[in-house]
Every structure is written in structure tokens, then in C-alpha cells.
Design an enzyme around this catalytic site. Structure first.
Site, PDB file in Angstrom:
ATOM      1  N   TYR A 182       0.916  -1.205  -0.025  1.00 44.08           N
ATOM      2  CA  TYR A 182      -0.035   0.012   0.103  1.00 44.08           C
ATOM      3  C   TYR A 182       0.910   1.264  -0.085  1.00 44.08           C
ATOM      4  CZ  TYR A 182      -3.911  -3.123   0.686  1.00 44.08           C
ATOM      5  OH  TYR A 182      -4.945  -3.783   0.249  1.00 44.08           O
TER       6      TYR A 182
ATOM      7  N   ASP B 278       5.707  -7.786  -1.420  1.00 38.89           N
ATOM      8  CA  ASP B 278       4.510  -8.145  -2.153  1.00 38.89           C
ATOM      9  C   ASP B 278       4.720  -8.077  -3.560  1.00 38.89           C
ATOM     10  OD1 ASP B 278       1.562  -7.717  -2.756  1.00 38.89           O
ATOM     11  OD2 ASP B 278       1.465  -7.757  -0.600  1.00 38.89           O
ATOM     12  N   ASP B 279       3.487  -8.123  -4.334  1.00 34.91           N
ATOM     13  CA  ASP B 279       3.544  -8.211  -5.890  1.00 34.91           C
ATOM     14  C   ASP B 279       4.505  -7.198  -6.446  1.00 34.91           C
ATOM     15  OD1 ASP B 279       2.916  -8.523  -8.534  1.00 34.91           O
ATOM     16  OD2 ASP B 279       0.815  -7.888  -8.243  1.00 34.91           O
TER      17      ASP B 279
ATOM     18  N   LYS C  83       2.171 -15.172   1.752  1.00 36.70           N
ATOM     19  CA  LYS C  83       0.673 -14.483   1.445  1.00 36.70           C
ATOM     20  C   LYS C  83       0.612 -15.168   0.246  1.00 36.70           C
ATOM     21  CE  LYS C  83      -2.235 -11.351   1.436  1.00 36.70           C
ATOM     22  NZ  LYS C  83      -2.150 -10.074   1.278  1.00 36.70           N
TER      23      LYS C  83
ATOM     24  N   ASP D 153      -2.471 -15.514  -2.427  1.00 31.78           N
ATOM     25  CA  ASP D 153      -3.548 -14.706  -2.934  1.00 31.78           C
ATOM     26  C   ASP D 153      -4.358 -15.137  -4.144  1.00 31.78           C
ATOM     27  OD1 ASP D 153      -5.403 -12.230  -3.113  1.00 31.78           O
ATOM     28  OD2 ASP D 153      -3.489 -10.967  -3.143  1.00 31.78           O
TER      29      ASP D 153
ATOM     30  N   CYS E  57      -5.704 -15.214   1.002  1.00 28.87           N
ATOM     31  CA  CYS E  57      -6.336 -14.085   0.700  1.00 28.87           C
ATOM     32  C   CYS E  57      -7.152 -14.259  -0.844  1.00 28.87           C
ATOM     33  CB  CYS E  57      -5.470 -12.992   0.394  1.00 28.87           C
ATOM     34  SG  CYS E  57      -6.232 -11.336   0.127  1.00 28.87           S
TER      35      CYS E  57
ATOM     36  N   ARG F 229      -7.200 -13.151   5.210  1.00 25.39           N
ATOM     37  CA  ARG F 229      -7.789 -11.999   5.111  1.00 25.39           C
ATOM     38  C   ARG F 229      -9.191 -12.059   5.009  1.00 25.39           C
ATOM     39  NH1 ARG F 229      -7.282  -7.993   1.167  1.00 25.39           N
ATOM     40  NH2 ARG F 229      -5.169  -7.733   1.277  1.00 25.39           N
TER      41      ARG F 229
ATOM     42  N   ASP G  45      -9.416  -5.405  -0.123  1.00 25.10           N
ATOM     43  CA  ASP G  45      -8.357  -4.439  -0.012  1.00 25.10           C
ATOM     44  C   ASP G  45      -8.813  -3.175   0.398  1.00 25.10           C
ATOM     45  OD1 ASP G  45      -6.975  -6.472  -1.314  1.00 25.10           O
ATOM     46  OD2 ASP G  45      -5.855  -4.929  -2.586  1.00 25.10           O
TER      47      ASP G  45
END
Length: 647
Positions: free
Chosen positions: A252, A283-284, A393, A395, A438, A453, A457
Site C-alpha cells: 500500500y 508483495d507483488d 501470502k 492470494d 487471501c 484476509r 483490499d
């Protein structure tokens, strides 16, 4: 309305139907009751038989069910339906439709989860691509007032008497389970139905399978809710860790524009500011493409193990994001292995949705395909055992169980397909690895993930401006994220640790107002869920760091308690959020400043002696009553209190 004692199954559901698939045709067949007694009922037709047994439990009944293929041929079963011919009249007396509150639990992490009155419309996303990514295409919101549905469990409550009925699915969660309630707002007629969704599972001649059980409970809303989730915890054996998870995530602040230098900068800043987390999540943005997990962008090529070692040296667990059951259409995997991509009966690839960050459509992958299973195992083994990441994580997990997909293993239901994929990941990662789910159909994660999650988002904005165009209750932003994780609070420490998504404490470079920032911080702290920050720590102000200390302190204490959204059945956005460890947050979700009055009489159930509220930020004190006034509150703002006994 008064909740009746749950009765015999054949009285509640005197008829049943099974839907079977023959080629591309699906047909419904009625089931007749051929045998019934006080605690047992047998349904049968020429194809299958279903046996239900009743078990008396505290505050209600549970029902165990088995299904058998009676034919001498394999059959493909899609759905098993139990309509209640008298609607909810068999369950609830003196039903007043205008006083019903219905709790909808959405299909997956991001799906709309909230309560509805029968006059409210469960919004269906305007565009199919949004529905694909956020809803269950086999159980979409109706877009019609009074036509309500939920998945896994639901609570139906009389807002006058406070009596509630819970209908829920019990382990092992091998099917998707829907609760349907259709109520005419102008009359007493209602339609009530329970549905098992198998996808298109194949049963061999004579094969018998155990269905997920059904639980019916009555009582007050917190009472039936807590009993239901405690019962699942006892059955699955989830062990609550000694302390909560705290971490940092790149998403984020940087989204997919990350580099090793950015990560090193934050590692250094976290240490300089004398902060310490349990994990540090990349993250991504590091991978070449979604699906090509063993190939990195040039900046990360050959450096993944180096980064994991640096994170460990900083005293944190290395964490990393991936979408193991998803493939972007511009990836090499999509082009070179089309046999892995999920297809329908005519051989057409099934789109999972479109991702603007990836700038392409993405698809689901067949986790039951032997060669793809080998690839998933290789990816997880590389990440965990070669690179050194022991926090994963995972997703976009819904992609493995898309509606209409034909899997290599025909013997599995839609839910079991996803569970088999999670079993692959868990075996390759080992029990020591933390797995966070997630974008996942919730019931399929029970027993496989350490944390889940439980909302869409978040973001450094209140709600994505396209929400009114897309028309959905699961659009990104703080508003819907906070609502979802408050409603799903009972899952925390029963099924997994709730992940309410990242907290952004920065007070500069954000689209959130000061009140909206405070509202998100207070809600996450009271939830007791995972505490994860997503900021550039090298730029945080002293005021932001001071706010962080308060939230960390409250979150740590609240992890030992249980969060309860007191008024969840009264309104879409609960305004009274209590943690049994002795903390309370009050919210103003309105668009204007208002004099804030709250009915806190429900706190007497948890603190029967006289109590007062002490504001944790300015020390103001307020007595607790049915009309507790805490002064004027700015729009989209909150106040955080400690609940203390009156001496």
C-alpha cells in the site's frame, strides 16, 4: 418473533431435490422420503439416496448427512437442495418481515459481508468482471430487496425480541454451502432453502460420501455466533498462538513498483526507529509475471535468497506474496502450458477476471493436473527451502475453483479442489511456515491457513471512486475493509487469525482524512487481528510514530480478548465495536459532523457492574448508559476508550 426448537429434519425439509449433470445438460430430480423417525430420515430416488441423522446439542441441533450413488453408472452431481416448504415458519414464530435482520457471509475474502433488512437490495456488481473477482458466480447477490443469501453460515434475527437463529455448515467443508432466504416485505410469505454446491463432482457406482453437517442454533446473536465458531474450533483443532503477528508489507506504499533498494531502505528505517516486527513481506512486483514464479524482474534476478537473509539478519521472518493458482495471460506459463489452464466443457479457457496492475486478464489453474501439481510443489519448495521465505501470502486463491471448470480429477467438488491445492502448498512448505490466505473461499481455508484476509483490499482512501459505477459493496478502500472484518470478528482465533489488511499510519501523502486514519487504526486495534503496516518508514513523522505506539499497545491487549460488533445486526456499518479485554471504539460513519449518542446497554452482558469510558487520547471520561453521549464527532471519525469500573 420467537425461535422454535429446531425440529426433525423431515418436518423442516419434507422435500429435497438433486441436480445431476449429463454431458452439457443439467436436470433436477425430486427426492422422496422413504423412511423417517425421530432422529433419522432417508430420501431416495432412482439415482441417489440421502440419509440425515439428528444430534441434540447445546442451544439446538446438528445433522449429519451421507449421500450414496444408487445407480450402476457414474453420475455427476451439481447440487443438493433442501427447500423448507413453509419458509421460516417452521423455525420462527410470529414473523414480522420488516423486523428481520439477515447476516450475509460472502463467498471469499473480498466478498460483501454485512447485514440486510428485507427492504434493502443486495447489490450485484454491474460488470461481470467485478463479479468474477469478488463474488461466487454460482450464488450471486440477487439485486432484489428481500432476496437474501449467505455462504457457510447466516444469522436471522428479530430486531424487537433480539431472538436469533443461526444456520451453519460444519466440518470438513468439502462442499460450498448456501443459505437462501426470500421474504416478501409486504407479507409473511417466505422461502427458505439450504443448498450444497458440488460443482460437477463425479460419483462412481455405489459410492458413498459424507456431506458437511448442518447446525441449527437459537438464542441471542452473540450466543449462537460464539457457540458455532467454538464448535468448529473444537472439531478442527486450531491452536491460538501465544502472541499476535505483526509485520510490514510493501503493497500500500509502493504497490508493484518495488526494488531491492526500496526494501533495504525500509529495513534500515525500521531499525533506526527502534521498531521490530515478526515478519517483513515483499508483495507483488518482484516476479516476471503472475504464473512465472521462478523468474524475476531484472532488479530481483538472483537476489531473492539475499533479500530473505537480510530480513532474517534484521530479526524478522522473510515474507513473500504469490498467487499460486492464478496465471496472467501474458505470462510464459499461460503460453507454453495451456493444458494447466481451467476450461469449461467445450474447451474454452475460463477468465478469472482482469487486473489493472498486471494489465491483462488472468485465469485459474487446475491444481489437480499432475504436472501443474509438480510445478506448484517446485515453486513452494524454492521459496521456502532454497530462498528462505517462511511466511507465504497466498492470494487470488479463488481462481482454483471457478464455476463451470472441468478439472483433471473429476471426483472432487469445487471446494475439495481448492483444498487439495492447499494441501500441496502445506506439504511443500512444512508446518513451520506461516500461510496467509487471501481472495479465498473462506470455508476451504479452515485447517490450512494460519491467517485469513477477511475483507476486501483497503487503501489510503475511503472508497475507490469507481464504487458507484461498479455498484458493489466490496470495492477497495477503508470503508468496506473495516465493515467486513468487524462482521467477521467471531472467526478470529477460532478458524485462524483474522487479517484485517494493512494499517497505514502515515499522515502525509495519503488520501485519508485524519478522522478516517483514526477510524481505521482504532478498528484494527480493537479487532485484535494481525497488525501489519504498509508505509515508507523512512518518511514517517513523529506524530505518526506516536499514534503507532498507542495502536500497538491496544492491539496487543485486544489479542487476548474477543472483538464483538455490538450493533452488527442493526446497521450495515457497526458503530459500536467492543473487545472483551476491556476496550471499545465508537465510530461516526456519517458524512457530517454530529453529536454522537450511543446505546451501550449491551455492554452490561460483558461488564455487569457500573462502568465508565476513558478516552485513550485525551483522558475524557463518560458514564455508560442507554444514551451515552461522547460529544461531537467529526465525519468518518472514531474515539477509542478503555472500559473501567466505577469505583
Amino acid at each position: 418473533m420467537k425461535a422454535k426448537e429446531p425440529g426433525h429434519f423431515h418436518k423442516l425439509f419434507p422435500i429435497a431435490h438433486v441436480e445431476l449433470k449429463f454431458g452439457t445438460n443439467r436436470k433436477r430430480y425430486p427426492l422422496e422420503v422413504v423412511q423417517s423417525s425421530e432422529n433419522k430420515i432417508l430420501y431416495r430416488n432412482e439415482w441417489i439416496e440421502v440419509l440425515s441423522k439428528k444430534h441434540t446439542i447445546s442451544h439446538g441441533s446438528s445433522y449429519s448427512l451421507t449421500l450414496k450413488n444408487l445407480s450402476d453408472k457414474s453420475i455427476r452431481i451439481t447440487r443438493l437442495r433442501f427447500p423448507a416448504t413453509d419458509g421460516v415458519d417452521r423455525f420462527l414464530e410470529n414473523l414480522n418481515p420488516k423486523k428481520i435482520s439477515f447476516l450475509r457471509n460472502g463467498h471469499q475474502s473480498w466478498s460483501t459481508t454485512r447485514t440486510y433488512r428485507v427492504s434493502e437490495k443486495p447489490l450485484r456488481p454491474r460488470f461481470r468482471l467485478m463479479s468474477l473477482a469478488t463474488s461466487n458466480m454460482a450464488n450471486l447477490p440477487s439485486n432484489t430487496p428481500g432476496m437474501l443469501s449467505s455462504e457457510m453460515y447466516s444469522i436471522i434475527m428479530d430486531l424487537d425480541s433480539r431472538e436469533s437463529m443461526l444456520v451453519g455448515q460444519s466440518p470438513p467443508f468439502d462442499q460450498f454451502f448456501y443459505i437462501i432466504l426470500n421474504v416478501n416485505p409486504r407479507g409473511k410469505e417466505s422461502f427458505f432453502e439450504l443448498i450444497y454446491d458440488f460443482g460437477r463432482q463425479l460419483l462412481k457406482p455405489g459410492q458413498k460420501i459424507q456431506l458437511d453437517g448442518i447446525i441449527l442454533l437459537k438464542g441471542s446473536r452473540p450466543e449462537v455466533e460464539q457457540k458455532y465458531f467454538h464448535r468448529i474450533r473444537e472439531a478442527t483443532g486450531f491452536k491460538v498462538p501465544d502472541k499476535n503477528l505483526r509485520g510490514w508489507c510493501s503493497w500500500y506504499q509502493y504497490y508493484d513498483k518495488i526494488t531491492p533498494e526500496i526494501l533495504y531502505k525500509n529495513l534500515k528505517a525500521i531499525k533506526e526507529k527502534d521498531k521490530s516486527f515478526d515478519f517483513f513481506q515483499i508483495d507483488d512486483g518482484y516476479q516476471k509475471a503472475v504464473g512465472d514464479w521462478l523468474e524475476q524482474k531484472p532488479a530481483f534476478n538472483g537476489r531473492m535468497q539475499e533479500l530473505a537473509c537480510a530480513i532474517k539478519e534484521a530479526g524478522m521472518k522473510p515474507g513473500i506474496w504469490l498467487a499460486p493458482f492464478t496465471v496472467a495471460e501474458k505470462s510464459d506459463l499461460f503460453k507454453t502450458h495451456p493444458e494447466y489452464v481451467l476450461k469449461n466443457e467445450t474447451g474454452r479457457k475460463i477468465k478469472a477476471s482482469y487486473n489493472p496492475f498486471w494489465k491483462c486478464f488472468y485465469y485459474g489453474l487446475d491444481v489437480t493436473h499432475p504436472r501443474y501439481a509438480e510445478y506448484v510443489t517446485e515453486v513452494i519448495d524454492t521459496y521456502v527451502n532454497q530462498w528462505g521465505f517462511d511466511y507465504l501470502k497466498c492470494d487470488f486463491l479463488f481462481s482454483a475453483s471457478l464455476r463451470g471448470a472441468v478439472h483433471h480429477n473429476l471426483a472432487l467438488s469445487r471446494a475439495s479442489v481448492l483444498k487439495s491445492g492447499m494441501e500441496l502448498i502445506r506439504q511443500a512448505a512444512g508446518q513451520h511456515t506461516q500461510i496467509i490466505g487471501c481472495g479465498m473461499p473462506l470455508s476451504t481455508g479452515i485447517g490450512y491457513v494460519n491467517a485469513m484476509r477477511v475483507g476486501p483490499d483497503t487503501g489510503d482512501y475511503w472508497i475507490n471512486p469507481t464504487a458507484s459505477i461498479v455498484r458493489t459493496g466490496c470495492m477497495f478502500g477503508v470503508r468496506n475493509s473495516v465493515r467486513n472484518f468487524m462482521v467477521r470478528s467471531p472467526m478470529h482465533k477460532r478458524l485462524w487469525l483474522n487479517d484485517p489488511d494493512c494499517l497505514m499510519i502515515r499522515d502525509k501523502g495519503t488520501g485519508l482524512t485524519r478522522g478516517e486514519r483514526r477510524l481505521q487504526m482504532d478498528a484494527i486495534a480493537i479487532s485484535g487481528g494481525i497488525l501489519m503496516f504498509s508505509d515508507d518508514f523512512s518518511t514517517l513523522s513523529d506524530r505518526a510514530l506516536s499514534e503507532m505506539e498507542l495502536i500497538e499497545e491496544v492491539s496487543q491487549v485486544c489479542f487476548s480478548g474477543q472483538a464483538i460488533a455490538i450493533d452488527v445486526m442493526e446497521r450495515e456499518l457497526p458503530e459500536i465495536y467492543y473487545n472483551t479485554s476491556g476496550y471499545l471504539a465508537l465510530f461516526n460513519f456519517h458524512r457530517e459532523k454530529k453529536k454522537s449518542t450511543y446505546d451501550l446497554s449491551a455492554l452490561k452482558k460483558f461488564s455487569p457492574e457500573p462502568v465508565k469510558l476513558v478516552d485513550l487520547r485525551n483522558g475524557e471520561e463518560f458514564p455508560v448508559s442507554e444514551k451515552t453521549v461522547v460529544g461531537n464527532m467529526m465525519k468518518r471519525d472514531s474515539r477509542l476508550f478503555r472500559v473501567e469500573r466505577v469505583q
